[in-house]
Scaffold this active site. Structure first.
Site, PDB file in Angstrom:
ATOM      1  N   HIS A   1       0.830  -1.210   0.000  1.00 57.84           N
ATOM      2  CA  HIS A   1       0.000   0.000   0.000  1.00 57.84           C
ATOM      3  C   HIS A   1       0.863   1.258   0.000  1.00 57.84           C
ATOM      4  O   HIS A   1       2.087   1.211   0.124  1.00 57.84           O
ATOM      5  CB  HIS A   1      -0.946   0.003   1.205  1.00 57.84           C
ATOM      6  CG  HIS A   1      -0.251   0.021   2.547  1.00 57.84           C
ATOM      7  ND1 HIS A   1       0.259   1.168   3.111  1.00 57.84           N
ATOM      8  CD2 HIS A   1       0.015  -0.981   3.429  1.00 57.84           C
ATOM      9  CE1 HIS A   1       0.803   0.887   4.281  1.00 57.84           C
ATOM     10  NE2 HIS A   1       0.675  -0.421   4.496  1.00 57.84           N
TER      11      HIS A   1
ATOM     12  N   CYS B   1       2.882  -4.956   6.817  1.00 63.77           N
ATOM     13  CA  CYS B   1       2.573  -4.742   5.406  1.00 63.77           C
ATOM     14  C   CYS B   1       3.768  -4.108   4.691  1.00 63.77           C
ATOM     15  O   CYS B   1       4.755  -3.728   5.305  1.00 63.77           O
ATOM     16  CB  CYS B   1       1.335  -3.862   5.256  1.00 63.77           C
ATOM     17  SG  CYS B   1      -0.202  -4.681   5.757  1.00 63.77           S
TER      18      CYS B   1
END
Length: 298
Positions: free
Chosen positions: A189, A205
């Site tokens: 992301h 992440c």
């Protein structure tokens, strides 16, 4: 030092440009060229890393002993824009945690796009995996897990809301790529903060610069392959006879362990043991951990 670094990073404007390399068609794995940067007054490592779209830890590896906040004006820095391609299939997205780099191999096998990434911090490490793109999410909302909400409150005395809607306060930025691994909680992301790229700061992440994730988001498709590895040492016998080794600092497993030992895989040991290899050069490269390919041919 980390708090000071994060404060400084927040003042740096967002600039990112894809580093695109031609993949050798003769079986070689060396791409790119080393660049030099002459330090100007007011330069520091984060502004320089933004200029070349590399990670700040990459720049620190290739320039040991240089103050990342006050490099001497007029001095020359090595920019690590030469590398060996990871020893995995060159297909889709490949992330090497040890390098803090994401490689994107589009179809055709002629080009590779390389971006710096932020990965999981100590205690919330990004796992190695072979998976696929599960979904592409524009303007994602963020649902922080209960464990992360508890940790944030204990550290900062602030409570995360159960759900953070899309918008300028969302730490996922404007684009997210969900991976099929496990329960689908791992994402590639963007970010709403101008720091953390090329560092270990996430909750697991993979974080990219906003411009980079927007570009990648528009390239990948459902079920595209994603491979995440932790390849500290890369080696290659090149078609021209060079024997190259590229060594990165191993990822620390605890806050108190700053001297992680490199665990050499069997194939790396066999490579170094060849008659054509200068063992002293190989040992020097393993100790230096510069993140730059070194020719260790006799």
């Amino acid at each position: 030092m980390m708090r000071i670094l994060l404060f400084i990073l927040a003042a740096v404007p967002l600039v990112s440009f894809a580093n695109v390399y031609h993949i050798p068609q003769d079986g070689g794995r060396l791409v790119g060229k080393i660049q030099e940067h002459v330090v100007a007054k007011g330069d520091y490592f984060q502004t320089i890393s933004k200029q070349y779209n590399i990670g700040i830890l990459e720049l620190m590896e290739s320039n040991p002993g240089v103050d990342p906040f006050l490099p001497t004006p007029g001095s020359r820095l090595l920019i690590p824009t030469q590398m060996l391609l990871p020893d995995v299939p060159h297909n889709g997205i490949v992330i090497n945690l040890a390098e803090l780099r994401l490689y994107y191999f589009p179809k055709g096998g002629k080009l590779v796009h390389v971006f710096p990434v932020g990965i999981g911090r100590i205690g919330r490490e990004t796992p190695e995996m072979v998976t696929k793109v599960k979904s592409r999410i524009p303007n994602p909302s963020w649902t922080p897990p209960a464990s992360l909400r508890k940790e944030h409150f204990e550290l900062h005395g602030e409570r995360y809301p159960p759900v953070v809607p899309a918008g300028p306060d969302n730490p996922l930025g404007k684009f997210a790529i969900q991976l099929s691994h496990g329960d689908g909680s791992y994402l590639i992301h963007g970010t709403n903060k101008d720091f953390g790229i090329g560092m270990r700061v996430s909750a697991g992440c993979i974080r990219l610069n906003p411009n980079d994730i927007e570009w990648l988001f528009n390239q990948v498709k459902y079920k595209d392959p994603v491979t995440i590895i932790n390849q500290t040492v890369k080696v290659s016998s090149e078609p021209n006879g060079d024997h190259l080794i590229e060594v990165h600092s191993p990822l620390s497993k605890s806050h108190s362990d700053n001297n992680e030992v490199i665990e050499l895989k069997r194939e790396v040991v066999a490579f170094i043991g060849q008659d054509a290899i200068d063992y002293t050069k190989a040992n020097d490269a393993l100790l230096a951990q510069s993140g730059i390919p070194v020719n260790i041919k006799k």
